[in-house]
Design an enzyme around this catalytic site. Structure first.
Site, PDB file in Angstrom:
ATOM      1  N   LYS A  41     -20.533 -24.391  39.525  1.00  5.43           N
ATOM      2  CA  LYS A  41     -19.288 -23.903  38.904  1.00  5.43           C
ATOM      3  C   LYS A  41     -18.733 -24.931  37.911  1.00  5.43           C
ATOM      4  CE  LYS A  41     -15.430 -22.351  37.791  1.00  5.43           C
ATOM      5  NZ  LYS A  41     -14.886 -21.108  37.350  1.00  5.43           N
ATOM      6  N   CYS A  96      -8.899 -24.407  33.383  1.00  2.00           N
ATOM      7  CA  CYS A  96     -10.270 -24.511  33.899  1.00  2.00           C
ATOM      8  C   CYS A  96     -11.102 -25.483  33.076  1.00  2.00           C
ATOM      9  CB  CYS A  96     -10.933 -23.134  33.865  1.00  2.00           C
ATOM     10  SG  CYS A  96      -9.910 -21.856  34.571  1.00  2.00           S
TER      11      CYS A  96
END
Ligand code: SAJ
Length: 406
Positions: A210, A264
């Site tokens: 991720k 993010c």
């Protein structure tokens, strides 16, 4: 054998937790969404939402009306516990970019008293390598009798803000367990709403995968941003250069902009750097290149402003990217605020997606912006800005960081 419908407790009802909880509820599971924000809990229980995301209001309303979703301030017993809380930077300490796992830890400690043998804990929050194992250690420390009797897996969220509902269903999912049995249990659950492939691995590989996805994007945007500085120095159009280079079958350069924002891509690469500071040289440099870009834009605006006595400078866009209302870690907001503080003219902002009360810089509408501005600084490629008639800006000083008014 896992039962078809489960009772699921979702910890955190933000941009990931709320869509996931609602989706699971509409697929027949009984879902209790838990959040510390009382306003969010009350809003959701009345079938409304406290965040902006296309079509999420419809999904939440139908989930609540079906009786399968309710929000609560406290967890309770269930089959599966999904943790979807923020993982920001630590507010203090030697390393300003160190991950802050206090929300993950608090959510874990909150559910442990309700855990029963055979339960599954799923971490969805983007987390540094080792966090799923950390969760397991907390469980065993608080309830030693559950050692080896509850399952833990990391299923990192991958949805793109603005397209969350579609990507929640369509995207492939990585499931990394601390045991094979944990992977199997988590897979069973995700299959009930995910039509993409479900990719199995261990928890540490899932955590790194991720972080790597967002770092890949950051490094590639940094390449584009560095090119924009090089092209400016050489008097060459960066957009044309990239468009031409991208006609090579194996070249696909991303677009330069005013910097990289959001909660993010501007954050996650630092979790890799924190884990391997000496080795993650390229990832660190990419972050630095992207973080430098807003300052470079500010200097360019200041240089243009010197030509005027007291120019009206309008920053077009405040959000971190186009067609959303999110200003978290937004380079555009940083640029507008710094220009305002520098007092080099009358600084205003224009953003059709931001409510006046939420903007720290005075807001004007598009018509006023085009009438009043001496200098237009295009920061976000919102659809409304792309449509602006070029005739209306031809006499202005324009600094177009997104290349939409070429
Ligand atoms: N940006 C550029 N140039 C580009 C592309 C993006 O400057 O060519 C900028 C945007 O303007 C924005 C920032 O990068 O400021 C990030 O935008 P984004 O659209 O690339 O990504 P996010 O932050 O909205 O969502 C990302 C996604 N990750 C990847 O595409 C690898 C999403 O799938 C993740 O789920 C999300 O991060 C997350 O939550 O981790």
């Amino acid at each position: 054998m896992p039962r078809e419908f489960q009772k699921i407790i979702v910890m955190g009802l933000g941009y990931i937790g709320l869509p996931t909880a609602s989706m699971l509820a509409t697929k027949g599971h009984t879902v209790v969404g838990v959040d510390v924000n009382e306003n969010a809990v009350n809003t959701i229980n009345s079938g409304r939402i406290h965040i902006i995301e296309p079509d999420l209001d419809i999904l939440v309303r139908s989930a609540v009306n079906s009786g399968n979703l309710r929000a609560s301030l406290v967890p309770e017993q269930g089959d599966t516990f999904i943790i979807a809380v923020p993982t920001p930077f630590k507010p203090e300490g030697d390393n300003p970019k160190a991950p802050d796992l206090s929300y993950v830890e608090a959510a874990t400690r909150a559910i442990v008293p309700f855990l029963q043998e055979g339960n599954l804990i799923i971490l969805e929050s983007t987390s540094p390598v080792g966090t799923t194992e950390f969760i397991e250690r907390i469980v065993v420390e608080m309830r030693p009798e559950l050692g080896g009797k509850v399952y833990a897996a990391h299923c990192p969220e991958r949805v793109l803000p603005g397209h969350i509902l579609r990507e929640l269903v369509d995207n492939d999912r990585i499931i990394g367990g601390t045991s094979k049995a944990a992977v199997a249990k988590a897979k069973e659950l995700y299959k009930t709403f995910c039509s993409g492939a479900i990719l199995e691995t261990d928890s540490r590989t899932a955590e790194l995968s991720k972080l790597v996805e967002n770092s890949f994007r950051d490094v590639n945007i940094a390449f584009a941003n560095e090119l924009s500085l090089i092209c400016d120095r050489l008097g060459i159009n960066v957009w044309e250069t990239i468009a031409l280079a991208n006609r090579h079958p194996r070249v696909n350069i991303l677009q330069p902009g005013p910097g990289v924002g959001g909660h993010c891509i501007a954050v996650d690469p630092w979790f890799i750097v924190s884990s391997a500071p000496e080795t993650a040289r390229l990832i660190r440099t990419a972050r630095e290149v992207n973080d430098h870009k807003p300052h470079w834009v500010i200097e360019r605006v200041k240089a243009k402003a010197e030509r005027f006595k007291r120019p009206v400078i309008v920053c077009m866009g405040l959000t971190f990217k186009a067609n959303i209302d999110d200003m978290r870690e937004s380079p555009s907001l940083e640029i507008a605020q710094d220009l305002l503080a520098a007092d080099i003219g009358i600084v205003k902002a224009c953003d059709p997606n931001v409510e006046p009360g939420k903007s720290p810089v005075p807001l004007v509408d598009i018509r006023t912006a085009l009438q009043e501005a001496d200098i237009l600084v295009l920061l976000v490629d919102h659809a409304e800005f792309i449509e602006i008639d070029r005739e209306l800006i031809k006499d202005k000083v324009v600094i177009d960081t997104r290349g939409i008014w070429r």
